[in-house]
Motif scaffolding. Sequence first.
Motif, PDB file in Angstrom:
ATOM      1  N   ASN A  46      -9.055 -33.860  -5.426  1.00  0.00           N
ATOM      2  CA  ASN A  46     -10.001 -34.571  -6.290  1.00  0.00           C
ATOM      3  C   ASN A  46     -10.262 -36.001  -5.832  1.00  0.00           C
ATOM      4  OD1 ASN A  46     -10.606 -32.533  -8.204  1.00  0.00           O
ATOM      5  ND2 ASN A  46      -8.567 -32.850  -9.145  1.00  0.00           N
ATOM      6  N   ASN A  47      -9.223 -36.651  -5.323  1.00  0.00           N
ATOM      7  CA  ASN A  47      -9.353 -38.044  -4.893  1.00  0.00           C
ATOM      8  C   ASN A  47      -9.438 -38.084  -3.367  1.00  0.00           C
ATOM      9  OD1 ASN A  47      -9.034 -38.651  -7.579  1.00  0.00           O
ATOM     10  ND2 ASN A  47      -6.872 -39.271  -7.372  1.00  0.00           N
ATOM     11  N   ILE A  48     -10.518 -38.648  -2.860  1.00  0.00           N
ATOM     12  CA  ILE A  48     -10.745 -38.664  -1.409  1.00  0.00           C
ATOM     13  C   ILE A  48     -11.087 -40.083  -0.974  1.00  0.00           C
ATOM     14  CG2 ILE A  48     -12.165 -37.776   0.482  1.00  0.00           C
ATOM     15  CD1 ILE A  48     -12.628 -35.271  -1.324  1.00  0.00           C
ATOM     16  N   THR A  49     -10.352 -40.566   0.007  1.00  0.00           N
ATOM     17  CA  THR A  49     -10.632 -41.879   0.593  1.00  0.00           C
ATOM     18  C   THR A  49     -11.274 -41.692   1.959  1.00  0.00           C
ATOM     19  OG1 THR A  49      -8.805 -43.004  -0.533  1.00  0.00           O
ATOM     20  CG2 THR A  49      -9.608 -44.007   1.490  1.00  0.00           C
ATOM     21  N   VAL A  50     -12.378 -42.371   2.152  1.00  0.00           N
ATOM     22  CA  VAL A  50     -13.043 -42.394   3.454  1.00  0.00           C
ATOM     23  C   VAL A  50     -12.787 -43.761   4.076  1.00  0.00           C
ATOM     24  CG1 VAL A  50     -15.231 -42.255   4.704  1.00  0.00           C
ATOM     25  CG2 VAL A  50     -14.832 -40.795   2.698  1.00  0.00           C
ATOM     26  N   ILE A  76     -13.687 -42.989  -2.677  1.00  0.00           N
ATOM     27  CA  ILE A  76     -13.717 -44.427  -2.390  1.00  0.00           C
ATOM     28  C   ILE A  76     -13.864 -44.601  -0.879  1.00  0.00           C
ATOM     29  CG2 ILE A  76     -12.372 -46.572  -2.370  1.00  0.00           C
ATOM     30  CD1 ILE A  76     -11.177 -45.754  -5.028  1.00  0.00           C
ATOM     31  N   ILE A  77     -14.772 -45.485  -0.502  1.00  0.00           N
ATOM     32  CA  ILE A  77     -14.979 -45.802   0.911  1.00  0.00           C
ATOM     33  C   ILE A  77     -14.340 -47.153   1.197  1.00  0.00           C
ATOM     34  CG2 ILE A  77     -16.685 -46.282   2.722  1.00  0.00           C
ATOM     35  CD1 ILE A  77     -18.668 -44.583   0.954  1.00  0.00           C
ATOM     36  N   ILE A  78     -13.410 -47.176   2.145  1.00  0.00           N
ATOM     37  CA  ILE A  78     -12.863 -48.440   2.628  1.00  0.00           C
ATOM     38  C   ILE A  78     -13.590 -48.769   3.924  1.00  0.00           C
ATOM     39  CG2 ILE A  78     -10.822 -49.652   3.483  1.00  0.00           C
ATOM     40  CD1 ILE A  78      -9.120 -47.950   1.673  1.00  0.00           C
ATOM     41  N   LEU A  79     -14.413 -49.795   3.877  1.00  0.00           N
ATOM     42  CA  LEU A  79     -15.199 -50.200   5.030  1.00  0.00           C
ATOM     43  C   LEU A  79     -14.454 -51.297   5.778  1.00  0.00           C
ATOM     44  CD1 LEU A  79     -17.990 -49.838   6.467  1.00  0.00           C
ATOM     45  CD2 LEU A  79     -18.763 -51.802   5.118  1.00  0.00           C
ATOM     46  N   LEU A  80     -14.221 -51.091   7.072  1.00  0.00           N
ATOM     47  CA  LEU A  80     -13.449 -52.050   7.863  1.00  0.00           C
ATOM     48  C   LEU A  80     -14.356 -53.189   8.332  1.00  0.00           C
ATOM     49  CD1 LEU A  80     -11.170 -49.627   9.888  1.00  0.00           C
ATOM     50  CD2 LEU A  80     -10.799 -50.663   7.643  1.00  0.00           C
ATOM     51  N   GLY A  81     -14.737 -54.016   7.354  1.00  0.00           N
ATOM     52  CA  GLY A  81     -15.631 -55.136   7.594  1.00  0.00           C
ATOM     53  C   GLY A  81     -16.517 -55.349   6.385  1.00  0.00           C
ATOM     54  N   ARG A  82     -17.538 -56.164   6.551  1.00  0.00           N
ATOM     55  CA  ARG A  82     -18.483 -56.419   5.474  1.00  0.00           C
ATOM     56  C   ARG A  82     -19.631 -55.414   5.539  1.00  0.00           C
ATOM     57  NH1 ARG A  82     -17.092 -61.379   7.709  1.00  0.00           N
ATOM     58  NH2 ARG A  82     -16.280 -62.952   6.239  1.00  0.00           N
ATOM     59  N   VAL A  83     -20.201 -55.137   4.390  1.00  0.00           N
ATOM     60  CA  VAL A  83     -21.394 -54.284   4.354  1.00  0.00           C
ATOM     61  C   VAL A  83     -22.488 -54.897   5.220  1.00  0.00           C
ATOM     62  CG1 VAL A  83     -23.284 -53.512   2.868  1.00  0.00           C
ATOM     63  CG2 VAL A  83     -20.905 -53.229   2.117  1.00  0.00           C
ATOM     64  N   SER A  84     -22.593 -56.204   5.189  1.00  0.00           N
ATOM     65  CA  SER A  84     -23.633 -56.880   5.978  1.00  0.00           C
ATOM     66  C   SER A  84     -23.392 -56.792   7.478  1.00  0.00           C
ATOM     67  CB  SER A  84     -23.729 -58.358   5.568  1.00  0.00           C
ATOM     68  OG  SER A  84     -22.484 -59.009   5.770  1.00  0.00           O
ATOM     69  N   LEU A 116      -4.479 -54.534   3.636  1.00  0.00           N
ATOM     70  CA  LEU A 116      -3.148 -54.336   3.053  1.00  0.00           C
ATOM     71  C   LEU A 116      -3.160 -54.558   1.541  1.00  0.00           C
ATOM     72  CD1 LEU A 116      -0.975 -56.035   5.819  1.00  0.00           C
ATOM     73  CD2 LEU A 116      -1.027 -53.595   5.226  1.00  0.00           C
ATOM     74  N   MET A 117      -4.034 -55.430   1.062  1.00  0.00           N
ATOM     75  CA  MET A 117      -4.153 -55.643  -0.388  1.00  0.00           C
ATOM     76  C   MET A 117      -4.636 -54.376  -1.096  1.00  0.00           C
ATOM     77  SD  MET A 117      -5.750 -59.489  -0.555  1.00  0.00           S
ATOM     78  CE  MET A 117      -6.024 -59.348  -2.324  1.00  0.00           C
ATOM     79  N   ASN A 118      -5.336 -53.513  -0.347  1.00  0.00           N
ATOM     80  CA  ASN A 118      -5.859 -52.269  -0.930  1.00  0.00           C
ATOM     81  C   ASN A 118      -5.156 -51.033  -0.355  1.00  0.00           C
ATOM     82  OD1 ASN A 118      -8.364 -53.081  -2.621  1.00  0.00           O
ATOM     83  ND2 ASN A 118      -8.633 -54.231  -0.702  1.00  0.00           N
ATOM     84  N   GLN A 119      -3.931 -51.215   0.137  1.00  0.00           N
ATOM     85  CA  GLN A 119      -3.259 -50.130   0.840  1.00  0.00           C
ATOM     86  C   GLN A 119      -2.975 -48.916  -0.051  1.00  0.00           C
ATOM     87  OE1 GLN A 119       1.020 -50.914   1.836  1.00  0.00           O
ATOM     88  NE2 GLN A 119       0.541 -52.990   1.119  1.00  0.00           N
ATOM     89  N   ASP A 120      -2.868 -49.130  -1.354  1.00  0.00           N
ATOM     90  CA  ASP A 120      -2.610 -47.982  -2.227  1.00  0.00           C
ATOM     91  C   ASP A 120      -3.767 -46.984  -2.203  1.00  0.00           C
ATOM     92  OD1 ASP A 120      -0.177 -48.941  -2.896  1.00  0.00           O
ATOM     93  OD2 ASP A 120      -0.674 -49.499  -4.961  1.00  0.00           O
ATOM     94  N   LEU A 121      -4.970 -47.450  -1.884  1.00  0.00           N
ATOM     95  CA  LEU A 121      -6.120 -46.536  -1.790  1.00  0.00           C
ATOM     96  C   LEU A 121      -6.000 -45.593  -0.583  1.00  0.00           C
ATOM     97  CD1 LEU A 121      -9.031 -48.994  -2.658  1.00  0.00           C
ATOM     98  CD2 LEU A 121      -7.913 -47.313  -4.159  1.00  0.00           C
ATOM     99  N   ARG A 124      -1.344 -44.013  -1.625  1.00  0.00           N
ATOM    100  CA  ARG A 124      -0.928 -43.355  -2.861  1.00  0.00           C
ATOM    101  C   ARG A 124      -2.043 -42.579  -3.563  1.00  0.00           C
ATOM    102  NH1 ARG A 124       4.077 -45.509  -4.022  1.00  0.00           N
ATOM    103  NH2 ARG A 124       4.524 -47.560  -3.106  1.00  0.00           N
ATOM    104  N   TRP A 125      -3.232 -43.155  -3.591  1.00  0.00           N
ATOM    105  CA  TRP A 125      -4.289 -42.578  -4.448  1.00  0.00           C
ATOM    106  C   TRP A 125      -4.883 -41.274  -3.925  1.00  0.00           C
ATOM    107  CZ3 TRP A 125      -9.711 -42.096  -3.791  1.00  0.00           C
ATOM    108  CH2 TRP A 125     -10.410 -41.763  -4.954  1.00  0.00           C
ATOM    109  N   PRO A 126      -5.184 -41.138  -2.650  1.00  0.00           N
ATOM    110  CA  PRO A 126      -5.980 -39.971  -2.226  1.00  0.00           C
ATOM    111  C   PRO A 126      -5.168 -38.689  -2.055  1.00  0.00           C
ATOM    112  CG  PRO A 126      -5.536 -41.367  -0.331  1.00  0.00           C
ATOM    113  CD  PRO A 126      -4.964 -42.083  -1.528  1.00  0.00           C
ATOM    114  N   HIS A 127      -5.864 -37.582  -2.274  1.00  0.00           N
ATOM    115  CA  HIS A 127      -5.323 -36.258  -1.925  1.00  0.00           C
ATOM    116  C   HIS A 127      -5.732 -35.882  -0.496  1.00  0.00           C
ATOM    117  CE1 HIS A 127      -5.839 -35.844  -6.484  1.00  0.00           C
ATOM    118  NE2 HIS A 127      -4.541 -35.981  -6.260  1.00  0.00           N
ATOM    119  N   VAL A 128      -6.831 -36.470  -0.014  1.00  0.00           N
ATOM    120  CA  VAL A 128      -7.302 -36.264   1.353  1.00  0.00           C
ATOM    121  C   VAL A 128      -7.882 -37.590   1.854  1.00  0.00           C
ATOM    122  CG1 VAL A 128      -9.033 -35.120   2.828  1.00  0.00           C
ATOM    123  CG2 VAL A 128      -7.836 -33.798   1.087  1.00  0.00           C
TER     124      VAL A 128
END
Length: 530
Positions: A46-50, A76-84, A116-121, A124-128
């Motif tokens: 159910n929980n997927i991190t990209v 949830i999408i973790i983007l390695l940088g700014r959207v811009s 690292l501040m968002n490492q739980d995403l 811990r959080w995702p199933h995939v």
Amino acid sequence: MDGISTLEMRILDKNAEYLGISDRILMENAGKAVADATLSRYPTANNITVVAGLGNNGGDGIVAARYLLNSGRNVIIILLGRVSDVSEEPAATNVRLCNNLLRCKIVEARDEYSLLMNQDLILRWPHVIIDAVLGIGVKGRLRQPHATAIDLMNMSPAPKIAVDVPSGLDSDSGKVWDKAVKAAVTVTMHKAKRGLLLDDAKSFVGELIVADIGIPKDAELLVGAGDMLVLNYGRDANSKKGDNGKIMVIGGSKYYTGAVMFTALSALTMGADLVNVYTPRDVAHDIRSNNPSIIAIPMEGDSLDNSHVESLTNEMEKFHVIAIGPGLGLSAETQTAVLRLLENAMRLGKKVVIDADAIKAVGNAGRLDLLKGAVVTPHAGEFKSLFGIEVPTDPLERGEVAKRIVAEKAPGTIVLLKGNTDIITDGSRLRLNKTGNPGMSIGGTGDVLTGVTAYLAFKVGDLMEAASLAAFITGLAGDLAVIDKGFHITPLDVVERLPKVLSMFYDIRRIAVNSLHPQVHGFLDAAGSL
């Protein structure tokens, strides 16, 4: 399973675009394939991190996120940088699409600390986890925050699905230069990349799924814009005269003076440093009068004969490529001399382009053994004189017949069969070229092709690819000429447009400016000349 190199995949992407299939369509199909694999392999997740990079591999992952959101998953999408920072298309378009959706969440991780501040995403959080950080062609040490992202993904107990290749894995060698994601599933696009199939990569690849993203088979068959990627336009700053190609052209006779000049001029215009023409004295005089850039070495007599063979063979040592045939004539002694020269060139291990009357000499003597390792550029009539086979008119049928005949009668030969659709084959591979037009039926355009082929035989390692590119570039130059002048062109019109063809695929001005010494660059810039 057959693999494909990084360069070959990039060529196919560009050729698909050349055929009208946009990279946006390919990205949409790739992202959907990743989403489908995720839902198929992990239906209860159910929980997927990209985890997405800023390039088009990240774009594939963002498209996958959109489809997974539609399926009711939390993404949830973790983007390695700014959207811009996402400027590459079509990834940038897909980021904007995601931002338009209420449930599409992008977390910006501008550096390893914010990651690292968002490492739980990730931990811990995702199933995939979908790994869409880095695509094909990665080598060397990874920069941040990519390295930390890979460490966190590998620490997470959630299974990882890699987009195209596991991030950090060399898609050609299968090696890991720094670190790489250990995926449970890898969804690779169009064909498996060679590195994914090697034993060293298996522990990183996991299950390998090959996704059809809509690249047509014609992208592999037809020579297109993507093939220009094999040609390195730039030059070494320390190169000296001759380093960028020394071409020997043997041709011309009392009654045929223009052909050999067109061959030499096209090789020179393409970028060869030195083009020497060995031709009868009167022809050499004509060439010198018309174009002093071409070095014309006179031979005694009205045509090539056996008395020239020894001296020409000695000269061969100086050159990278030998082009033989344009305007030679067909006297018995000329034909014998051609055979002897081809034997000697083969013995010396030289790259050879065989055209026009040299083809007829080989065909008349039945010496197909002299074609091995050479590029031969016949039209349909010359092909028949060589192989005793009349090729059909349908391009696909013609290609298959030519491929079979070359494999059976002249293995190791690269044949560029000229026509409305050019056929290029070495007996195992087959390419078709669709550039060129009826205006190029004038005499001399085939000689231009010979010169372009000779230069590219030096410039490109694979002679099959060199011949394919030569057909594409020469035909496109002819297309530009006929657009400008209608069916009133000359071979020189084609030669003059060769630089324009190259400028369509390379930023020639930028490359030239960057080759200047910094002092000159600064002076010209200050003077407003740049």
